[in-house]
Design a protein around this motif. Structure first.
Motif, mmCIF file in Angstrom:
data_model
loop_
_atom_site.group_PDB
_atom_site.id
_atom_site.type_symbol
_atom_site.label_atom_id
_atom_site.label_comp_id
_atom_site.label_asym_id
_atom_site.label_seq_id
_atom_site.Cartn_x
_atom_site.Cartn_y
_atom_site.Cartn_z
ATOM 1 N N HIS A 374 17.947 69.534 96.103
ATOM 2 C CA HIS A 374 18.611 69.437 95.058
ATOM 3 C C HIS A 374 18.835 67.865 95.593
ATOM 4 O O HIS A 374 19.463 67.916 95.901
ATOM 5 N N ASP A 375 18.854 67.009 94.937
ATOM 6 C CA ASP A 375 19.087 65.738 94.356
ATOM 7 C C ASP A 375 18.441 64.796 95.811
ATOM 8 O O ASP A 375 18.285 63.515 95.373
ATOM 9 N N GLU A 376 18.698 64.811 96.430
ATOM 10 C CA GLU A 376 18.033 64.039 98.153
ATOM 11 C C GLU A 376 16.576 64.666 98.625
ATOM 12 O O GLU A 376 16.786 64.944 98.855
ATOM 13 N N ALA A 377 16.007 63.209 98.410
ATOM 14 C CA ALA A 377 14.778 62.707 98.266
ATOM 15 C C ALA A 377 14.782 63.145 99.747
ATOM 16 O O ALA A 377 13.849 63.801 100.039
ATOM 17 N N ALA A 378 15.494 62.185 100.501
ATOM 18 C CA ALA A 378 15.342 61.943 102.329
ATOM 19 C C ALA A 378 15.195 63.595 103.072
ATOM 20 O O ALA A 378 14.407 64.034 103.174
ATOM 21 N N GLU A 379 15.949 64.661 102.238
ATOM 22 C CA GLU A 379 15.986 65.721 102.454
ATOM 23 C C GLU A 379 15.319 66.744 102.185
ATOM 24 O O GLU A 379 14.773 66.773 103.080
ATOM 25 N N ALA A 380 14.114 66.963 101.295
ATOM 26 C CA ALA A 380 13.108 67.578 100.700
ATOM 27 C C ALA A 380 12.687 66.913 101.901
ATOM 28 O O ALA A 380 11.828 68.015 102.212
ATOM 29 N N VAL A 381 12.303 65.322 101.973
ATOM 30 C CA VAL A 381 10.855 65.555 103.204
ATOM 31 C C VAL A 381 11.207 65.460 104.414
ATOM 32 O O VAL A 381 10.440 66.338 105.247
ATOM 33 N N GLU A 382 13.064 65.940 104.895
ATOM 34 C CA GLU A 382 12.774 66.396 105.735
ATOM 35 C C GLU A 382 12.741 68.365 105.804
ATOM 36 O O GLU A 382 11.888 68.745 106.951
ATOM 37 N N VAL A 383 12.220 68.801 105.241
ATOM 38 C CA VAL A 383 12.618 69.880 104.836
ATOM 39 C C VAL A 383 10.721 70.270 105.062
ATOM 40 O O VAL A 383 10.271 71.209 105.880
ATOM 41 N N ALA A 384 9.881 68.972 104.249
ATOM 42 C CA ALA A 384 8.681 69.495 104.497
ATOM 43 C C ALA A 384 8.173 69.325 105.995
ATOM 44 O O ALA A 384 6.643 69.641 106.078
ATOM 45 N N ARG A 385 8.807 68.262 106.912
ATOM 46 C CA ARG A 385 8.453 67.945 108.348
ATOM 47 C C ARG A 385 8.973 69.379 108.897
ATOM 48 O O ARG A 385 7.966 69.570 109.935
ATOM 49 N N ARG A 386 9.587 70.291 108.513
ATOM 50 C CA ARG A 386 10.022 71.186 109.164
ATOM 51 C C ARG A 386 9.019 72.245 109.169
ATOM 52 O O ARG A 386 8.781 73.012 109.544
ATOM 53 N N GLU A 387 8.327 72.385 107.255
ATOM 54 C CA GLU A 387 7.578 73.595 107.202
ATOM 55 C C GLU A 387 6.049 72.912 106.813
ATOM 56 O O GLU A 387 5.055 74.099 106.543
ATOM 57 N N GLY A 388 5.729 72.012 107.659
ATOM 58 C CA GLY A 388 4.554 71.289 107.529
ATOM 59 C C GLY A 388 4.012 71.667 106.369
ATOM 60 O O GLY A 388 3.425 71.586 106.263
ATOM 61 N N GLY A 389 4.184 70.444 105.481
ATOM 62 C CA GLY A 389 4.654 70.372 103.737
ATOM 63 C C GLY A 389 4.653 68.621 104.127
ATOM 64 O O GLY A 389 4.091 68.106 103.987
ATOM 65 N N THR A 390 4.083 68.761 102.344
ATOM 66 C CA THR A 390 4.362 67.927 101.481
ATOM 67 C C THR A 390 6.253 68.142 100.483
ATOM 68 O O THR A 390 5.938 68.746 99.956
ATOM 69 N N ALA A 391 6.700 66.936 100.383
ATOM 70 C CA ALA A 391 7.862 67.143 99.384
ATOM 71 C C ALA A 391 6.645 65.909 98.212
ATOM 72 O O ALA A 391 6.801 65.103 98.221
ATOM 73 N N VAL A 392 7.141 66.540 97.434
ATOM 74 C CA VAL A 392 7.191 66.450 95.507
ATOM 75 C C VAL A 392 8.601 65.871 94.980
ATOM 76 O O VAL A 392 9.355 66.668 94.331
ATOM 77 N N ILE A 393 8.532 64.253 95.220
ATOM 78 C CA ILE A 393 9.793 63.938 94.650
ATOM 79 C C ILE A 393 9.551 64.093 93.349
ATOM 80 O O ILE A 393 8.911 63.233 92.696
ATOM 81 N N VAL A 394 10.965 64.565 92.573
ATOM 82 C CA VAL A 394 10.527 64.627 90.787
ATOM 83 C C VAL A 394 11.961 63.769 90.569
ATOM 84 O O VAL A 394 12.733 63.188 91.121
ATOM 85 N N PRO A 395 11.244 62.307 89.628
ATOM 86 C CA PRO A 395 12.450 61.942 89.115
ATOM 87 C C PRO A 395 13.295 62.658 88.529
ATOM 88 O O PRO A 395 13.125 63.628 87.500
ATOM 89 N N PRO A 396 14.473 62.815 87.971
ATOM 90 C CA PRO A 396 15.332 62.661 87.619
ATOM 91 C C PRO A 396 15.220 62.696 85.770
ATOM 92 O O PRO A 396 14.717 61.500 85.481
ATOM 93 N N LEU A 397 15.191 63.952 84.426
ATOM 94 C CA LEU A 397 15.284 63.714 83.755
ATOM 95 C C LEU A 397 16.204 62.978 82.562
ATOM 96 O O LEU A 397 17.301 63.057 83.409
ATOM 97 N N ARG A 398 16.353 62.416 81.547
ATOM 98 C CA ARG A 398 16.700 61.334 80.887
ATOM 99 C C ARG A 398 17.706 63.136 80.289
ATOM 100 O O ARG A 398 16.993 63.761 79.503
#
Length: 433
Positions: A374-398
């Motif tokens: 939820h919310d934090e792109a940097a946290e998603a990138v960190e999770v991706a680093r730990r899991e050897g994967g890719t973070a897909v950053i999604v813009p918030p909907l209106r």
């Protein structure tokens, strides 16, 4: 089919006795806000463990039962192991028996206010939402798909605890109606029960409205209105399941927090994805056949996010832990229309629709294979680093996008929205007799 009115019934709230205003004033050295928790599906594993460690009576102990120990203090050796749901129910019963939680003396509707550290103020009313019967159309509109497993998880928890432990979050256009006028005057018309501040700097206040004439005014105002689920789709589906399959009259209602979106426009954050075991380079190469993919120079996540915000929707950002960022936009509309043929045009304009129907299949993944952040792109990138994967950053909907999808009877892909501020769990709960 007749339409059922939108109705919030008063109830005797179950609350932490330590959160009562008088006790807080008498014991300013205690941080009673540590008893509260975010909604059950928000914290990641590490944050959930920290909440469990923060206090033996933190609400997470009963709302996240898969994090619980399966034995209770005082269990004798050889006591049969409880299921995680029975363990949650045992905690709840023990807290009530020990006086940690107690029922309010009179049925009430509750006014709940949050003021964030940034100054955002949200105020609404908590009550027991009347659920539609099979022969009526309901006044509450979902906007998001749900998964069978999370709904079953909430059903099992409610059945074992015999309670609604946290409210769903509803929005409605109040247009300065009686409900809004009453909630905005809670200081004069209600009794202040809770005034506390959580670690994120948000101030939480709770008032009770016990006057039956006030209940009648709110009932009359809400009857002609409809509401949108902002947060709690799985819990609402669990409410409906309990209502349909139980003879107990108490399950004809479910706990809800209703906010006038005209008076208090919500914030709308993003829910990012992490695809384990897929490098950013592999993900970008696979997508080139169906969309424009541009590598964002510089390696800065902030720069990459700025490129995402400027792009025309639907657009997404593939973010790697080593600064390998790729902007994905101009997804093949014919392919998207074919893959999402049963959905509305408003739905196909969502970035999560392109992700769900086009990108994930290209990666041989489903929405169930990815992690949500939820919310934090940097946290998603960190999770991706730990899991050897890719973070897909999604813009918030209106907000207007969400309403447009819901008005067409459509549902966004699972976990497309993160409305806020979300109600804090533990301020008031509802137990069945």
């Amino acid at each position: 089919m007749p339409r059922q009115p939108l109705a919030l019934a008063p109830f005797r709230g179950l609350r932490y006795t330590a959160l009562d205003v008088g006790k807080i004033l008498d014991s300013p050295e205690h941080d009673f806000a540590r008893l509260l928790a975010p909604p059950y599906d928000i914290p990641g594993p590490e944050e959930a463990r920290a909440l469990l460690r923060s206090d033996p009576h933190n609400a997470t102990h009963i709302t996240r039962p898969y994090q619980l120990n399966i034995t209770m203090p005082g269990d004798r050796p050889g006591t049969p192991a409880r299921s995680v749901y029975e363990s949650a129910a045992a905690h709840l019963r023990a807290w009530i028996g020990d006086g940690v939680l107690a029922l309010d003396p009179d049925p009430a509707l509750y006014v709940y206010e949050q003021v964030t550290a940034a100054g955002t103020r949200q105020r609404g009313v908590i009550g027991a939402l009347e659920l539609p019967s099979a022969s009526t159309s309901g006044p509450v509109r979902p906007h998001e798909e749900v998964g069978r497993a999370p709904v079953l998880d909430r059903v099992r928890l409610m059945a074992r605890t015999h309670a609604n432990l946290e409210p769903i979050f509803l929005l409605y256009p109040g247009a300065d109606g009686a409900t809004t006028r009453i909630t905005e005057a809670a200081e004069e018309r209600g009794r202040l029960l809770v005034d506390t501040r959580t670690a994120d700097g948000t101030r939480h206040r709770l008032w009770s409205l016990t006057d039956p004439s006030i209940h009648a005014q709110i009932a009359s105002d809400l009857a002609r209105r409809s509401a949108l689920i902002a947060d709690g789709h799985h819990r609402y589906a669990a409410y409906q399941r309990m209502h349909e399959h139980s003879d107990e009259p108490g399950w004809s209602h479910g706990l809800a927090y209703l906010v006038d979106s005209d008076a208090h426009p919500p914030t709308l954050g993003a829910i990012h994805r992490v695809v384990p075991g897929l490098t950013t380079r592999e993900a970008a190469e696979a997508v080139r056949s169906v969309a424009r993919v541009e590598r964002v120079p510089g390696g800065s996540l902030a720069d990459a996010e700025m490129a995402l915000w400027k792009a025309e929707h639907p657009a997404l950002l593939l973010a790697g832990p080593e600064g390998d960022h790729h902007l994905v936009h101009d997804v093949d509309q014919a392919r998207l229309a074919e893959a999402a043929a049963t959905h509305s045009e408003a739905y196909r304009e969502l970035p999560t629709a392109a992700l769900h129907h086009v990108l994930l299949p290209l990666w041989n993944r489903s929405d169930r294979d990815v992690r949500m952040v939820h919310d934090e792109a940097a946290e998603a990138v960190e999770v991706a680093r730990r899991e050897g994967g890719t973070a897909v950053i999604v813009p918030p909907l209106r907000v207007e996008q969400v309403y447009a999808v819901a008005e067409r009877g459509d549902l966004t892909p699972r976990k497309s929205t993160s409305f806020g501020p979300k109600p804090r769990t533990g301020l008031v709960m509802r137990v069945l007799p």
